[in-house]
Design a protein around this motif. Structure first.
Motif, PDB file in Angstrom:
ATOM      1  N   LEU A 167       0.621  -1.380  -0.104  1.00 41.65           N
ATOM      2  CA  LEU A 167      -0.080   0.042  -0.020  1.00 41.65           C
ATOM      3  C   LEU A 167       0.819   1.277  -0.021  1.00 41.65           C
ATOM      4  CD1 LEU A 167      -3.194  -1.023   2.368  1.00 41.65           C
ATOM      5  CD2 LEU A 167      -2.949   0.157   0.061  1.00 41.65           C
ATOM      6  N   HIS A 168       2.152   1.262   0.646  1.00 42.67           N
ATOM      7  CA  HIS A 168       2.872   2.386   0.620  1.00 42.67           C
ATOM      8  C   HIS A 168       3.213   2.731  -0.782  1.00 42.67           C
ATOM      9  CE1 HIS A 168       6.117   5.219   1.807  1.00 42.67           C
ATOM     10  NE2 HIS A 168       6.760   4.367   1.061  1.00 42.67           N
ATOM     11  N   TYR A 169       3.575   1.809  -1.403  1.00 41.77           N
ATOM     12  CA  TYR A 169       4.057   2.102  -3.000  1.00 41.77           C
ATOM     13  C   TYR A 169       2.593   2.180  -3.953  1.00 41.77           C
ATOM     14  CZ  TYR A 169       8.751   2.077  -1.213  1.00 41.77           C
ATOM     15  OH  TYR A 169       9.688   2.264  -0.689  1.00 41.77           O
ATOM     16  N   GLY A 170       1.956   1.086  -3.892  1.00 40.54           N
ATOM     17  CA  GLY A 170       0.603   1.483  -4.504  1.00 40.54           C
ATOM     18  C   GLY A 170      -0.533   2.212  -4.127  1.00 40.54           C
ATOM     19  N   GLY A 171      -0.795   2.381  -3.120  1.00 36.75           N
ATOM     20  CA  GLY A 171      -1.763   3.367  -2.704  1.00 36.75           C
ATOM     21  C   GLY A 171      -3.262   3.160  -3.220  1.00 36.75           C
ATOM     22  N   ASP A 172      -3.946   4.252  -3.565  1.00 36.07           N
ATOM     23  CA  ASP A 172      -5.353   3.777  -3.913  1.00 36.07           C
ATOM     24  C   ASP A 172      -5.210   3.202  -5.167  1.00 36.07           C
ATOM     25  OD1 ASP A 172      -6.614   5.091  -1.675  1.00 36.07           O
ATOM     26  OD2 ASP A 172      -6.561   7.107  -2.573  1.00 36.07           O
ATOM     27  N   ALA A 173      -4.532   3.366  -6.073  1.00 34.28           N
ATOM     28  CA  ALA A 173      -4.587   2.682  -7.146  1.00 34.28           C
ATOM     29  C   ALA A 173      -4.320   1.109  -7.041  1.00 34.28           C
ATOM     30  CB  ALA A 173      -3.198   2.943  -8.224  1.00 34.28           C
ATOM     31  N   TYR A 174      -3.800   0.814  -6.180  1.00 39.45           N
ATOM     32  CA  TYR A 174      -3.644  -0.687  -5.883  1.00 39.45           C
ATOM     33  C   TYR A 174      -5.076  -1.198  -5.266  1.00 39.45           C
ATOM     34  CZ  TYR A 174      -2.057  -4.673  -3.031  1.00 39.45           C
ATOM     35  OH  TYR A 174      -1.943  -6.224  -2.674  1.00 39.45           O
ATOM     36  N   ARG A 175      -5.755  -0.457  -4.383  1.00 37.55           N
ATOM     37  CA  ARG A 175      -6.836  -0.677  -3.842  1.00 37.55           C
ATOM     38  C   ARG A 175      -8.094  -1.076  -5.065  1.00 37.55           C
ATOM     39  NH1 ARG A 175      -5.448   3.197  -0.018  1.00 37.55           N
ATOM     40  NH2 ARG A 175      -5.189   2.373   2.164  1.00 37.55           N
ATOM     41  N   ARG A 176      -7.947   0.259  -6.180  1.00 38.31           N
ATOM     42  CA  ARG A 176      -8.656   0.052  -7.014  1.00 38.31           C
ATOM     43  C   ARG A 176      -8.671  -1.314  -8.031  1.00 38.31           C
ATOM     44  NH1 ARG A 176      -7.898   5.704  -7.182  1.00 38.31           N
ATOM     45  NH2 ARG A 176      -6.137   5.582  -8.819  1.00 38.31           N
ATOM     46  N   ARG A 177      -7.502  -1.564  -8.208  1.00 39.57           N
ATOM     47  CA  ARG A 177      -7.113  -2.534  -9.267  1.00 39.57           C
ATOM     48  C   ARG A 177      -7.514  -3.887  -8.602  1.00 39.57           C
ATOM     49  NH1 ARG A 177      -7.886  -4.185 -13.638  1.00 39.57           N
ATOM     50  NH2 ARG A 177      -6.232  -5.205 -14.794  1.00 39.57           N
ATOM     51  N   VAL A 178      -7.500  -3.986  -7.653  1.00 40.23           N
ATOM     52  CA  VAL A 178      -7.953  -5.295  -6.666  1.00 40.23           C
ATOM     53  C   VAL A 178      -9.459  -5.388  -6.712  1.00 40.23           C
ATOM     54  CG1 VAL A 178      -7.987  -6.832  -4.641  1.00 40.23           C
ATOM     55  CG2 VAL A 178      -5.686  -5.434  -5.196  1.00 40.23           C
ATOM     56  N   ALA A 179      -9.960  -4.305  -6.663  1.00 38.07           N
ATOM     57  CA  ALA A 179     -11.340  -4.105  -6.470  1.00 38.07           C
ATOM     58  C   ALA A 179     -11.947  -4.548  -7.968  1.00 38.07           C
ATOM     59  CB  ALA A 179     -12.149  -2.990  -6.112  1.00 38.07           C
ATOM     60  N   GLU A 180     -11.489  -4.100  -9.037  1.00 31.77           N
ATOM     61  CA  GLU A 180     -11.688  -4.187 -10.521  1.00 31.77           C
ATOM     62  C   GLU A 180     -11.584  -5.775 -10.643  1.00 31.77           C
ATOM     63  OE1 GLU A 180      -9.026  -1.815 -12.549  1.00 31.77           O
ATOM     64  OE2 GLU A 180     -10.213   0.038 -12.031  1.00 31.77           O
ATOM     65  N   LEU A 181     -10.483  -6.114 -10.101  1.00 32.70           N
ATOM     66  CA  LEU A 181     -10.188  -7.824 -10.406  1.00 32.70           C
ATOM     67  C   LEU A 181     -10.958  -8.641  -9.908  1.00 32.70           C
ATOM     68  CD1 LEU A 181      -6.278  -7.543 -10.600  1.00 32.70           C
ATOM     69  CD2 LEU A 181      -7.645  -7.581 -12.825  1.00 32.70           C
ATOM     70  N   ALA A 182     -11.491  -8.327  -8.800  1.00 33.66           N
ATOM     71  CA  ALA A 182     -12.368  -9.094  -7.972  1.00 33.66           C
ATOM     72  C   ALA A 182     -13.568  -9.115  -8.304  1.00 33.66           C
ATOM     73  CB  ALA A 182     -12.023  -8.757  -6.417  1.00 33.66           C
ATOM     74  N   ALA A 183     -14.070  -7.983  -9.095  1.00 35.45           N
ATOM     75  CA  ALA A 183     -15.500  -7.918  -9.493  1.00 35.45           C
ATOM     76  C   ALA A 183     -15.962  -8.880 -10.723  1.00 35.45           C
ATOM     77  CB  ALA A 183     -15.531  -6.525  -9.942  1.00 35.45           C
TER      78      ALA A 183
END
Length: 480
Positions: A167-183
């Motif tokens: 999360l330190h390096y990925g931040g919100d972009a990391y959160r969003r990408r995981v949510a997109e892939l999980a959907a």
């Protein structure tokens, strides 16, 4: 002193999980032949370094996982001699590039994104003055460019979760990408077998990593290999843009006015197919072939397609540094780096030593409960390969059987031996058995016998779980 160019600073850059043909400037492309409709990643800074440096795109790694591969890169010795040929079992033995740098009076720095397997527990920090975990800013705060130094900079962002690391390096972009892939995949309540981590994680960071791993597992079990490989290529570009390029620009600014030799390499690549789940269990060419690049003043620019081995990297650095006082298995490539002479292809060996998942979990729990190793974790040589001339011979000795990936058990199988030949573009093709293949297999047998001798001779000197490891692994969800 040596007869080779001397530098104020030596910077070793490890891009963990970088397969050689993920660099746009590499003319030897494998993945477009196995994964269709993929978008090639943009790697502009690496392309520039390739154009200006001595680029060796056909380097064969000694192992398809981080600990063993790096031990070879940092020692110049085959795994049976440095002993780190398993994922997490034996301690590193012998001298490293840090030892040689100390003999020259250089200050040594080690920045690791994977401290559990590239840290003190396996002996990687011996002769290291400054050890930094996952913090690029902290490395720069400690770096003293007024004194000669050797830095080893390990980046794990090309590993799952591709491009983000945490999360330190990925931040919100990391959160969003995981949510997109999980959907796009069905929800699952089943326990995830693959809970292994390479660094300390807790809370949301661990949750995101395990969600990402579950996404990977879903696509793999459904044969969506192109989808998985596209995530890897996407991660290459994300990492280059968001972390690697800003870091290197900052480093070169700090080093302005000083002579710097940069040695950049991958430790193993990545592949998805019926027998390759990322990297740890496969002899696929996209995993075993990695890039090596020397970049700096007086380096002779050029691309050399002849095969080298990652065991040759440390001897090359040692030849420039001096201070080497033991026999190495690799050969120095200084004539290639500084004179532009093509390297002579040599025999190369790769082995994957793995443990049964159930045994590993049981071993880990006992170790963490007691703080002492309960004997030695059994490992087997799952698969191996040898390169000799234009022939590659691979042998698989075990299979994973049973439930989902990550919970499979190991079963011995009749050895599955395959022979391949490389064409003019260094693409491997299955070939008929030949005298050359038989000769290569005999070389592989001889190489493997060294591991059997080492296992019989050495039983101790292995890592012990400390209180901080136990605490961190509790945070990761292990019941200890």
């Amino acid at each position: 002193m040596t007869g080779y160019p001397q530098y104020d600073h030596y910077v070793l850059v490890s891009l963990d999980t970088l397969r050689s043909d993920a660099i746009a400037a590499n003319p030897l492309k494998l993945w477009p032949r196995t994964h269709s409709a993929q978008q090639a990643p943009r790697t502009p800074l690496l392309d520039q370094m390739v154009a200006e440096g001595a680029f060796l795109p056909n380097a064969i790694s000694a192992a398809p996982y981080t600990s063993a591969a790096h031990a070879t890169l940092l020692t110049g010795r085959w795994p049976h001699r440095h002993r780190v040929y398993e994922f997490f079992n034996r301690r590193l033995r012998g001298e490293t590039v840090f030892t040689w740098a100390h003999r020259r009076g250089l200050r040594t720095y080690f920045k690791s994104d994977f401290p559990i397997i590239l840290g003190k527990h396996l002996g990687f920090t011996d002769d290291v003055d400054e050890y930094v975990v996952e913090d690029d800013d902290e490395y720069f705060s400690r770096l003293d460019t007024s004194a000669p130094s050797l830095s080893f900079l390990h980046f794990g962002s090309l590993h799952i979760p591709y491009g983000f690391h945490n999360l330190h390096y990925g931040g919100d972009a990391y959160r969003r990408r995981v949510a997109e892939l999980a959907a796009d995949i069905p929800a699952s309540e089943a326990a995830l077998g693959d809970r292994l981590v390479e660094t300390y994680r807790s809370g949301e960071d661990l949750e995101l990593l395990l969600r990402y791993k579950r996404i990977v597992l879903h696509h793999y079990e459904n044969g969506n290999y192109d989808t998985l490989f596209s995530l890897y290529l996407e991660g290459v570009e994300t990492f280059m843009r968001t972390r690697f390029e800003p870091f290197m620009e900052r480093l070169m600014e700090r080093m302005r006015g000083r002579r710097v030799l940069v040695v950049l390499f991958g430790d193993h690549g990545e592949e998805y197919d019926a027998s390759s789940y990322g990297h740890f269990n496969t002899m696929a060419e996209g995993v075993t072939r990695v890039p090596v690049l020397f970049w700096g003043p007086e380096v002779s620019a050029g691309t050399h397609q002849e095969r080298i081995r990652t065991v040759d990297v440390a001897p090359t650095i040692g030849a420039v540094l001096g201070g080497v006082q033991e026999r190495l298995d690799g050969v120095p490539l200084v004539e290639t780096v500084f004179d532009g002479t093509s390297p002579r292809p040599r025999e190369a060996f790769v082995q994957a030593h793995v443990s049964d998942t159930a045994q590993f979990v049981d071993f880990q729990h006992k170790l963490l409960e007691s703080g002492r190793k309960p004997g030695s974790l059994p490992h087997v040589c799952y698969a191996e390969a040898v390169y000799d001339g234009d022939v590659k011979v691979s042998r698989q000795n075990y299979l994973y059987t049973g439930g989902p990936v990550g919970t499979w058990s190991l079963a011995r199988c009749e050895p599955r031996i395959t022979a391949e030949r490389f064409d003019a573009d260094l693409v491997p093709h299955r070939s008929e058995w030949s005298e050359e293949a038989a000769h290569a297999l005999a070389l592989l047998d001889t190489y493997g016998s060294h591991f059997e001798a080492d296992a019989a001779e050495h039983q101790g000197d292995d890592p012990v779980a400390t209180a901080d490891i136990r605490a961190q692994l509790r945070d990761m969800g292990y019941r200890i």
